[in-house]
Write a protein that holds these residues in place. Structure first.
Motif, PDB file in Angstrom:
ATOM      1  N   LEU A  86      -9.841 -33.305  -5.160  1.00 56.51           N
ATOM      2  CA  LEU A  86      -8.762 -32.352  -5.402  1.00 56.51           C
ATOM      3  C   LEU A  86      -8.697 -31.891  -6.855  1.00 56.51           C
ATOM      4  CD1 LEU A  86      -6.027 -34.075  -3.221  1.00 56.51           C
ATOM      5  CD2 LEU A  86      -7.306 -31.990  -2.690  1.00 56.51           C
ATOM      6  N   LYS A  87      -9.801 -32.061  -7.574  1.00 62.50           N
ATOM      7  CA  LYS A  87      -9.823 -31.602  -8.963  1.00 62.50           C
ATOM      8  C   LYS A  87      -9.579 -30.084  -8.974  1.00 62.50           C
ATOM      9  CE  LYS A  87     -12.677 -32.013 -13.128  1.00 62.50           C
ATOM     10  NZ  LYS A  87     -12.307 -30.714 -13.676  1.00 62.50           N
ATOM     11  N   ASP A  88      -8.679 -29.641  -9.822  1.00 60.37           N
ATOM     12  CA  ASP A  88      -8.313 -28.233  -9.990  1.00 60.37           C
ATOM     13  C   ASP A  88      -7.508 -27.649  -8.837  1.00 60.37           C
ATOM     14  OD1 ASP A  88      -9.558 -28.174 -12.479  1.00 60.37           O
ATOM     15  OD2 ASP A  88     -11.502 -27.646 -11.608  1.00 60.37           O
ATOM     16  N   TRP A  89      -7.121 -28.484  -7.873  1.00 59.33           N
ATOM     17  CA  TRP A  89      -6.264 -27.988  -6.784  1.00 59.33           C
ATOM     18  C   TRP A  89      -4.806 -27.992  -7.237  1.00 59.33           C
ATOM     19  CZ3 TRP A  89      -7.187 -27.776  -1.092  1.00 59.33           C
ATOM     20  CH2 TRP A  89      -8.561 -27.703  -0.780  1.00 59.33           C
ATOM     21  N   ARG A  90      -4.028 -27.170  -6.571  1.00 65.64           N
ATOM     22  CA  ARG A  90      -2.585 -27.227  -6.745  1.00 65.64           C
ATOM     23  C   ARG A  90      -2.005 -27.823  -5.466  1.00 65.64           C
ATOM     24  NH1 ARG A  90       1.394 -22.411  -8.743  1.00 65.64           N
ATOM     25  NH2 ARG A  90      -0.394 -21.984 -10.056  1.00 65.64           N
ATOM     26  N   VAL A  91      -1.071 -28.730  -5.629  1.00 63.47           N
ATOM     27  CA  VAL A  91      -0.577 -29.484  -4.480  1.00 63.47           C
ATOM     28  C   VAL A  91       0.939 -29.326  -4.356  1.00 63.47           C
ATOM     29  CG1 VAL A  91      -0.444 -31.772  -3.405  1.00 63.47           C
ATOM     30  CG2 VAL A  91      -2.410 -31.192  -4.842  1.00 63.47           C
ATOM     31  N   TYR A  92       1.397 -29.067  -3.138  1.00 59.43           N
ATOM     32  CA  TYR A  92       2.829 -28.996  -2.858  1.00 59.43           C
ATOM     33  C   TYR A  92       3.183 -30.081  -1.847  1.00 59.43           C
ATOM     34  CZ  TYR A  92       2.755 -24.384  -5.051  1.00 59.43           C
ATOM     35  OH  TYR A  92       2.612 -23.351  -5.937  1.00 59.43           O
ATOM     36  N   LEU A  93       4.190 -30.888  -2.165  1.00 56.37           N
ATOM     37  CA  LEU A  93       4.593 -31.998  -1.298  1.00 56.37           C
ATOM     38  C   LEU A  93       6.075 -31.865  -0.992  1.00 56.37           C
ATOM     39  CD1 LEU A  93       2.940 -34.758  -3.506  1.00 56.37           C
ATOM     40  CD2 LEU A  93       1.948 -33.720  -1.452  1.00 56.37           C
ATOM     41  N   CYS A  94       6.425 -31.764   0.288  1.00 62.00           N
ATOM     42  CA  CYS A  94       7.837 -31.570   0.639  1.00 62.00           C
ATOM     43  C   CYS A  94       8.213 -32.415   1.843  1.00 62.00           C
ATOM     44  CB  CYS A  94       8.114 -30.104   0.974  1.00 62.00           C
ATOM     45  SG  CYS A  94       7.739 -28.984  -0.375  1.00 62.00           S
ATOM     46  N   GLY A  95       9.352 -33.047   1.776  1.00 60.47           N
ATOM     47  CA  GLY A  95       9.858 -33.779   2.927  1.00 60.47           C
ATOM     48  C   GLY A  95      10.318 -35.168   2.561  1.00 60.47           C
ATOM     49  N   HIS A  96       9.946 -36.141   3.387  1.00 59.24           N
ATOM     50  CA  HIS A  96      10.424 -37.515   3.248  1.00 59.24           C
ATOM     51  C   HIS A  96      10.102 -38.069   1.847  1.00 59.24           C
ATOM     52  CE1 HIS A  96      11.152 -41.731   3.960  1.00 59.24           C
ATOM     53  NE2 HIS A  96      11.750 -41.385   5.086  1.00 59.24           N
ATOM     54  N   PRO A  97      11.117 -38.626   1.149  1.00 59.97           N
ATOM     55  CA  PRO A  97      10.880 -39.092  -0.225  1.00 59.97           C
ATOM     56  C   PRO A  97       9.740 -40.109  -0.352  1.00 59.97           C
ATOM     57  CG  PRO A  97      13.230 -39.097   0.275  1.00 59.97           C
ATOM     58  CD  PRO A  97      12.522 -38.772   1.558  1.00 59.97           C
ATOM     59  N   ASP A  98       9.595 -41.001   0.626  1.00 63.74           N
ATOM     60  CA  ASP A  98       8.508 -41.994   0.537  1.00 63.74           C
ATOM     61  C   ASP A  98       7.152 -41.315   0.619  1.00 63.74           C
ATOM     62  OD1 ASP A  98      10.390 -43.949   0.354  1.00 63.74           O
ATOM     63  OD2 ASP A  98      10.264 -44.563   2.464  1.00 63.74           O
ATOM     64  N   MET A  99       7.030 -40.341   1.541  1.00 60.92           N
ATOM     65  CA  MET A  99       5.769 -39.605   1.658  1.00 60.92           C
ATOM     66  C   MET A  99       5.480 -38.871   0.348  1.00 60.92           C
ATOM     67  SD  MET A  99       4.173 -36.477   1.903  1.00 60.92           S
ATOM     68  CE  MET A  99       5.329 -35.214   2.435  1.00 60.92           C
ATOM     69  N   VAL A 100       6.502 -38.211  -0.177  1.00 58.32           N
ATOM     70  CA  VAL A 100       6.304 -37.399  -1.385  1.00 58.32           C
ATOM     71  C   VAL A 100       5.839 -38.278  -2.547  1.00 58.32           C
ATOM     72  CG1 VAL A 100       7.532 -36.050  -3.142  1.00 58.32           C
ATOM     73  CG2 VAL A 100       7.872 -35.549  -0.717  1.00 58.32           C
ATOM     74  N   ASN A 101       6.505 -39.423  -2.716  1.00 54.43           N
ATOM     75  CA  ASN A 101       6.159 -40.288  -3.838  1.00 54.43           C
ATOM     76  C   ASN A 101       4.757 -40.880  -3.688  1.00 54.43           C
ATOM     77  OD1 ASN A 101       6.903 -41.465  -6.339  1.00 54.43           O
ATOM     78  ND2 ASN A 101       7.132 -43.423  -5.298  1.00 54.43           N
ATOM     79  N   THR A 134       0.028 -31.863 -13.713  1.00 47.49           N
ATOM     80  CA  THR A 134       0.730 -30.594 -13.934  1.00 47.49           C
ATOM     81  C   THR A 134       0.559 -29.636 -12.746  1.00 47.49           C
ATOM     82  OG1 THR A 134      -1.194 -29.745 -15.096  1.00 47.49           O
ATOM     83  CG2 THR A 134       0.552 -30.667 -16.450  1.00 47.49           C
ATOM     84  N   ASP A 135      -0.344 -29.978 -11.838  1.00 46.92           N
ATOM     85  CA  ASP A 135      -0.564 -29.138 -10.654  1.00 46.92           C
ATOM     86  C   ASP A 135       0.079 -29.721  -9.401  1.00 46.92           C
ATOM     87  OD1 ASP A 135      -1.944 -26.901 -11.576  1.00 46.92           O
ATOM     88  OD2 ASP A 135      -3.861 -27.949 -11.577  1.00 46.92           O
ATOM     89  N   ILE A 136       0.883 -30.751  -9.565  1.00 42.38           N
ATOM     90  CA  ILE A 136       1.537 -31.372  -8.404  1.00 42.38           C
ATOM     91  C   ILE A 136       3.009 -30.970  -8.401  1.00 42.38           C
ATOM     92  CG2 ILE A 136       2.077 -33.520  -7.206  1.00 42.38           C
ATOM     93  CD1 ILE A 136      -0.305 -34.797  -8.732  1.00 42.38           C
TER      94      ILE A 136
END
Lengths: 125, 332
Positions: B282-297, B311-313
């Motif tokens: 995932l080098k140079d990818w931008r990542v979006y994480l939404c939903g359950h706090p445990d999953m996100v963390n 900086t891309d998360i």
């Protein structure tokens, strides 16, 4: 400072060098089972900011952390068992990170010496 | 000398004085530590225009875009109006325009706002009921619609707002809508960057907004969406996402089911685990994480270890407001 040659921080590449080092270093730490419990399970952005401060300090860059700050900040970790072996592991990753970034050995040694100078404060000794 | 306005307070910043010093001299209770722009403790927000560039160094692009700044690094060039915390002022009134079930536990709520909302896809607003009960919900649409907003409201056990929104809220009822908030949003500045989007449950809402915004903006990097729930019944918009996949070659969709065996067409496992397996680099990818706090963390660390830069998360953990049920005092 009376010394008029460029500081280690400038010679090593300043903020850009810190930014390059921090993420490499933090990945190594998170994958090291000896010490990752002291660095994970917390807010990652805050952790990254802390590692940035650590590298800035190790490079002799602008920071205003005192020995007391170091003691207070690490006291909860000392309670959880933080000791010399863990500090050694961090020093290992500091060296490996800078080697990976092709920082000359002499500069790595300077940075390591600065980091080493806070060992007793970090370990609350 | 520059004028600094904070809420009702008007202060004077002397030339050569940092904004942090001005605030401290005037007795403002602001957190600070390093005074070097490193620790970011003294972050504030400019409410009237972009702050000096130097005061934004090291901040995430989305924070820069929202005019956040570090007070210790800010030497005001103009008069400034600032806020210590994200604004939560209520911005506009809205009328419920439609309600439709997405699955057994999630309703698609559409509201018509009186004023257009200037938001970024992926941000959330606070919705307020007439009696003051307030909850945050992610905007599920792109910026194509700035007055008509959609939300995915999942029914929570004993959830005061969600149960009311499901059972009692009627078309034509009014709600108050806050300023858009949150930092998990899409910026079209790097259109070739690959995007990984992982959501659980109604975490699909902001991701759907981001995906439709990105595709409308002509994002040319790959977009990989992993939407997870315990069972297939907890997912929704499966057909819609598959349609979108057929329309856009760079959009890829994987519905994930973590409990038991997955039906045909679904991946077995938690969405973040499935994603990490499928996309190990995932080098140079931008990542979006939404939903359950445990999953996100957990996913934050996972994608970081696979090479994504911190900086891309971008993350939006859906914390459930604790139910304020009366406390039973056992001692009495």
């Amino acid at each position: 400072m009376s010394d008029n040659k460029a500081s280690l921080y400038e010679r090593i590449g300043g903020e850009a060098a810190v930014n390059a080092a921090v993420e490499l270093f933090y990945r190594k730490v998170l994958e090291d089972h000896r010490i990752n419990r002291f660095f994970s399970n917390t807010n990652m952005d805050e952790q990254i900011a802390k590692q940035k401060a650590f590298f800035t300090m190790s490079f002799g860059g602008p920071n205003s952390y005192t020995g007391t700050d170091m003691r207070n900040a690490h006291a909860p970790l000392v309670k959880k068992g933080l000791d010399n072996s863990h500090f050694d592991a961090v020093m290992e990753h500091l060296g490996a990170t800078l080697t990976e970034l092709k920082v000359p050995g002499a500069l790595i040694a300077e940075a390591a010496a600065i980091a080493e100078s806070v060992r007793n404060d970090v370990l609350g000794k | 000398m520059k004028k600094i306005v904070l809420d009702e307070q008007v202060m004077t910043c002397q030339s050569g004085e940092s904004l942090l010093d001005t605030l401290l001299h005037n007795g403002v209770d602001i957190a600070y530590s390093c005074r070097q722009g490193v620790c970011q403790s003294c972050m504030v927000r400019s409410l009237a225009g972009a702050p000096p560039a130097m005061s934004q160094r090291g901040l995430k692009d989305v924070r820069q875009q929202q005019n956040y700044l570090l007070a210790c690094q800010c030497y005001p060039e103009h008069d400034m109006e600032i806020a210590l915390n994200a604004q939560s002022a209520f911005f506009t009134e809205a009328t419920v325009a439609a309600k439709a079930m997405l699955n057994a536990e999630t309703v698609l709520l559409t509201i018509q706002c009186q004023k257009p909302l200037d938001f970024y896809a992926g941000q959330f607003v606070k919705l307020q009921r007439a009696d003051g009960l307030t909850r945050s919900y992610s905007i599920a649409n792109s910026r194509l619609h700035t007055t008509k907003l959609t939300f995915h409201v999942r029914r929570l056990p004993n959830g005061q707002f969600s149960e009311w929104a499901h059972d009692e809220l009627q078309i034509g009822d009014t709600l108050k809508v806050s300023e858009p908030q949150g930092l998990c949003f899409y910026l079209p500045d790097r259109p070739t960057q690959n995007l990984l989007l992982i959501g659980t449950g109604s975490g699909l809402a902001p991701l759907a907004g981001i995906i439709s915004e990105a595709l409308q903006q002509g994002h040319s990097g790959e977009l990989h969406l992993f939407h997870g729930s315990r069972t297939a019944a907890g997912l929704y918009w499966i057909d819609e996402m598959q349609d979108l996949e057929r329309q856009h070659l760079n959009f890829h969709y994987t519905p994930c089911v973590s409990n038991g065996t997955a039906p045909a067409g679904f991946a077995a496992g938690r969405a973040n685990e499935v994603a990490i397996q499928a996309l190990p680099k995932l080098k140079d990818w931008r990542v979006y994480l939404c939903g359950h706090p445990d999953m996100v963390n957990q996913a934050k660390f996972q994608v970081f270890l696979k090479g994504a830069s911190s900086t891309d998360i971008y993350a939006d953990a859906f914390h459930v407001t604790p139910n304020l049920s009366p406390v039973i005092d056992k001692s009495s």
